[in-house]
Design a protein around this motif. Structure first.
Motif, PDB file in Angstrom:
ATOM      1  N   GLN A 174       0.999  -0.880  -0.084  1.00 54.16           N
ATOM      2  CA  GLN A 174       0.061   0.323  -0.202  1.00 54.16           C
ATOM      3  C   GLN A 174       0.608   1.257  -0.037  1.00 54.16           C
ATOM      4  OE1 GLN A 174      -2.688   0.163   3.529  1.00 54.16           O
ATOM      5  NE2 GLN A 174      -3.115   2.451   2.868  1.00 54.16           N
ATOM      6  N   TRP A 175       1.921   0.882   0.246  1.00 54.40           N
ATOM      7  CA  TRP A 175       2.826   2.424   1.005  1.00 54.40           C
ATOM      8  C   TRP A 175       3.478   2.515  -0.930  1.00 54.40           C
ATOM      9  CZ3 TRP A 175       8.044   2.487   0.490  1.00 54.40           C
ATOM     10  CH2 TRP A 175       9.063   3.791   0.535  1.00 54.40           C
ATOM     11  N   GLU A 176       3.611   1.160  -1.088  1.00 50.92           N
ATOM     12  CA  GLU A 176       4.432   1.656  -2.147  1.00 50.92           C
ATOM     13  C   GLU A 176       4.068   2.054  -3.420  1.00 50.92           C
ATOM     14  OE1 GLU A 176       6.407  -2.603  -3.191  1.00 50.92           O
ATOM     15  OE2 GLU A 176       8.134  -1.677  -2.154  1.00 50.92           O
ATOM     16  N   ARG A 177       2.418   1.946  -3.423  1.00 55.76           N
ATOM     17  CA  ARG A 177       0.929   2.261  -4.332  1.00 55.76           C
ATOM     18  C   ARG A 177       1.311   3.756  -3.965  1.00 55.76           C
ATOM     19  NH1 ARG A 177      -2.325  -1.697  -3.050  1.00 55.76           N
ATOM     20  NH2 ARG A 177      -3.695  -0.390  -1.644  1.00 55.76           N
ATOM     21  N   GLY A 178       0.840   4.009  -3.377  1.00 54.62           N
ATOM     22  CA  GLY A 178       0.812   5.628  -2.706  1.00 54.62           C
ATOM     23  C   GLY A 178       2.036   6.597  -3.486  1.00 54.62           C
ATOM     24  N   ARG A 179       3.102   5.729  -3.009  1.00 50.37           N
ATOM     25  CA  ARG A 179       4.462   6.807  -3.470  1.00 50.37           C
ATOM     26  C   ARG A 179       4.216   6.575  -5.217  1.00 50.37           C
ATOM     27  NH1 ARG A 179       9.235   8.156  -0.917  1.00 50.37           N
ATOM     28  NH2 ARG A 179      10.734   7.014  -2.021  1.00 50.37           N
ATOM     29  N   VAL A 180       3.927   5.235  -6.127  1.00 52.60           N
ATOM     30  CA  VAL A 180       4.141   5.523  -6.843  1.00 52.60           C
ATOM     31  C   VAL A 180       3.178   6.366  -8.339  1.00 52.60           C
ATOM     32  CG1 VAL A 180       2.888   4.050  -9.493  1.00 52.60           C
ATOM     33  CG2 VAL A 180       4.993   3.031  -7.588  1.00 52.60           C
ATOM     34  N   PHE A 181       1.610   6.589  -7.243  1.00 54.93           N
ATOM     35  CA  PHE A 181       0.730   7.295  -7.364  1.00 54.93           C
ATOM     36  C   PHE A 181       0.849   8.395  -7.469  1.00 54.93           C
ATOM     37  CE2 PHE A 181      -3.097   4.273  -6.499  1.00 54.93           C
ATOM     38  CZ  PHE A 181      -2.887   3.312  -8.033  1.00 54.93           C
TER      39      PHE A 181
END
Length: 629
Positions: A174-181
């Motif tokens: 979830q954290w990585e997805r937030g960084r990408v987004f």
């Protein structure tokens, strides 16, 4: 990238209670693992006597039961660092993590393609007599951050643990997805801001791209896959209301290009696909089309699907490789891959069992020497089995995702949102024009609202008309098979036609010399050539830039031997890293140092480079700030 792993050694239920601790220490101190570097060390103990000292500490405090020790492994990215750097990182990690109160053994292994260090500590504190405590979250909050800090000092890749600063219940994906987004939102928001006339137009363009907007003192956006709204001005200061007004007024729309996030499609002849294979290909095509027509199909709404496009490509390649023609074929392939997985697991267990039996059968020194001599062959065979298991597991996961997609409502929604007919070549599909400002009363469009040129015209090419007339390739298969990759790349006209035409060029040539023109064969060859060509061009670029830097130094009269003494401002102008990525910059800096034969230690190189690179980035940001103001 640098990663810290944590394991523990339980008490043995048979024989010596601490036999696992003894075996672990003996394992990490093996000479063949240490290699020529032979880097070992101890804290509060001698490596060769570590087991006896740890055992004595346990007996002194009456703590001989339970867990016997803890085993940490720090691994670097392949090709990074030196054994000396690895040793320094491991020793400093042990000192900081365990406070000098535990007997600790450190050993650097050089027997793999990546450097890694083993750290074994006693489970009993030699000062207090208390047992070492490992709690849930220690990796995230304590150990990996130490590794990251030490690796950053040497400019090495890290495994981010920054997401630990977020709420404790936030999972890493979830954290990585937030960084990408956040990165994607910044790129799309900047594109919209540079084309917008005013705040109303900016909000309108964001909504047309698929963002859900929340306004107030700050502007916040959200797309499917995000838990909560994200404020734009926390992503970049450029998006606070004051700076946005400046961008609307002075921004140059002709410099703004949309950033595509979905991976390029594999060029193929779509007519050879079966209906089911076409269905899998359409899933990828649909997302690429959505980015081409980002305002028509609201591409931001599809961030989550685009982020997982590599999964779609994996599914498509497996479906084509195994010639899946229907849903029934898909189910049969899944069962087949499951059987292969079970068989490989069985082979692996048999190898472990046979190896253990061979070791137990050793009765003399000669038997043990023969056993150890066969270790490399055993490891190689075991690694092959593991690689086969990994590859088969990857295919199995792809098939399971395919089965899920066939009945998913999400897939049906995408078919409804983005209908696909004949799948025109994407290079021939023109991008959306920037939607006009609906709040304007006049019918005239200002220049900044319209894309000045259709950038697809610059890259569009009729792949179907390409032939092999201008290739310097042999006329028969045998001669071609004897060529090296470098010779093949030299013969194909990549410089004029680009790597995007690699698949069609290889397929056309394979037809000419009667080689296998199946998708998998052509794709593997085209990928091999494309990867080599891109690597070659990157090396040429670094070489050319290095020569330019050296020429600049000569013109300015800079003494290469005293480079580190010059001001950061001067060196920043000389190297002019500009938009170069950090690790490309390191490669350029090292190339210049080596070409000039400057005697500079590795640690010093990183320190000087960091100062120059940071100065260059600050100048770049300052110029950009002046430009938008």
């Amino acid at each position: 990238m640098a990663i810290t792993k944590t394991m523990h050694m339980k008490a043995s239920g048979k024989g010596k209670i601490d036999v696992h601790l003894e075996h672990a220490i003996n394992y990490i101190l093996q000479p063949k693992k240490l290699g020529n570097a032979n880097l070992t060390g101890g804290i509060n103990c001698l490596p060769d006597a570590a087991y006896e000292q740890m055992k004595a500490t346990k007996q002194m405090f009456g703590k001989t039961g339970g867990r016997q020790g803890y085993h940490f492994v720090i691994s670097l990215k392949p090709g990074e660092g030196t054994p000396e750097i690895m040793y320094d990182i491991a020793m400093r990690f042990a000192e900081e993590a365990f406070g000098g109160e535990y007997e600790t053994v450190v050993a650097v292994h050089t027997d793999r393609n990546h450097l890694h260090a083993h750290i074994i500590i006693n489970s009993v504190n030699m000062v207090t007599g208390y047992k070492f405590q490992y709690h849930e979250g220690d990796w995230k909050y304590k150990f990996q951050p130490i590794t990251n800090k030490l690796c950053e000092e040497y400019g090495l890749h890290i495994t981010p643990a920054e997401y630990s600063k977020e709420p404790k219940n936030m999972a890493r994906p979830q954290w990585e997805r937030g960084r990408v987004f956040s990165k994607w939102i910044e790129q799309d928001a900047r594109f919209c801001a540079l084309h917008a006339e005013n705040m109303e137009h900016f909000i309108f363009l964001l909504e047309k791209q698929g963002f859900e907007i929340k306004q107030g003192e700050h502007i916040a956006v959200k797309v499917p896959g995000m838990k909560r709204f994200k404020r734009l001005d926390t992503i970049s200061e450029d998006f606070c209301r004051e700076n946005l007004e400046t961008m609307f007024k002075y921004g140059d729309a002709s410099l703004a290009f949309p950033v595509d996030h979905a991976m390029p499609l594999i060029p193929i002849r779509k007519t050879i696909l079966t209906p089911y294979q076409r269905k899998c290909y359409v899933r990828m095509y649909r997302l690429r089309l959505a980015e081409k027509k980002r305002f028509t199909y609201k591409s931001a709404y599809l961030y989550e699907q685009i982020r997982k496009m590599h999964e779609l490509q994996e599914e498509y390649l497996v479906v084509v490789k195994y010639d899946v023609k229907s849903f029934v074929d898909l189910v049969h392939l899944k069962f087949r891959l499951e059987r292969v997985d079970k068989e490989l697991c069985k082979i692996q267990k048999e190898m472990y069992r046979d190896r253990a039996s061979q070791k137990r059968a050793c009765k003399t020194a000669e038997d043990l020497a023969f056993f150890e001599a066969s270790e490399d062959d055993y490891r190689e065979r075991l690694e092959q089995v593991k690689l086969q298991k990994k590859d088969n597991h990857k295919k199995l996961k792809a098939m399971e995702r395919c089965l899920e997609r066939d009945g998913s409502t999400l897939d049906a929604e995408l078919e409804y949102r983005i209908p696909v007919g004949n799948m025109d070549e994407l290079t021939e599909v023109t991008r959306d024009e920037i939607p006009r400002n609906p709040h304007r009363q006049t019918e005239d469009l200002v220049v900044s609202q319209v894309i000045s040129e259709d950038i697809t015209d610059e890259i569009a090419a009729d792949v179907g008309d390409r032939d092999t007339a201008d290739m310097k390739l042999p006329a028969n298969k045998a001669d071609y098979m004897r060529m090296s990759v470098a010779e093949k790349v030299f013969c194909y006209p990549f410089d004029t036609k680009g790597i995007e035409s690699a698949f069609e060029m290889v397929r056309a040539y394979f037809e000419k010399i009667d080689m296998d023109t199946g998708f998998h064969s052509v794709y593997e060859e085209a990928k091999l050539l494309s990867d080599y060509y891109e690597k070659q061009k990157a090396e040429e670029f670094i070489g050319e830039r290095a020569e330019r830097v050296i020429e600049t130094m000569k013109l300015l009269g800079i003494d290469a031997g005293r480079m580190a003494e010059y001001s950061t401002d001067v060196l920043s102008e000389v190297f002019s890293f500009g938009d170069m990525e950090y690790f490309a910059g390191i490669k350029l800096f090292n190339r210049v140092i080596d070409r000039l034969e400057i005697n500079m230690e590795q640690q010093k190189r990183y320190e000087v480079f960091d100062r120059i690179y940071e100065e260059g980035m600050q100048k770049k940001d300052y110029k950009y700030d002046r430009y938008i103001r």
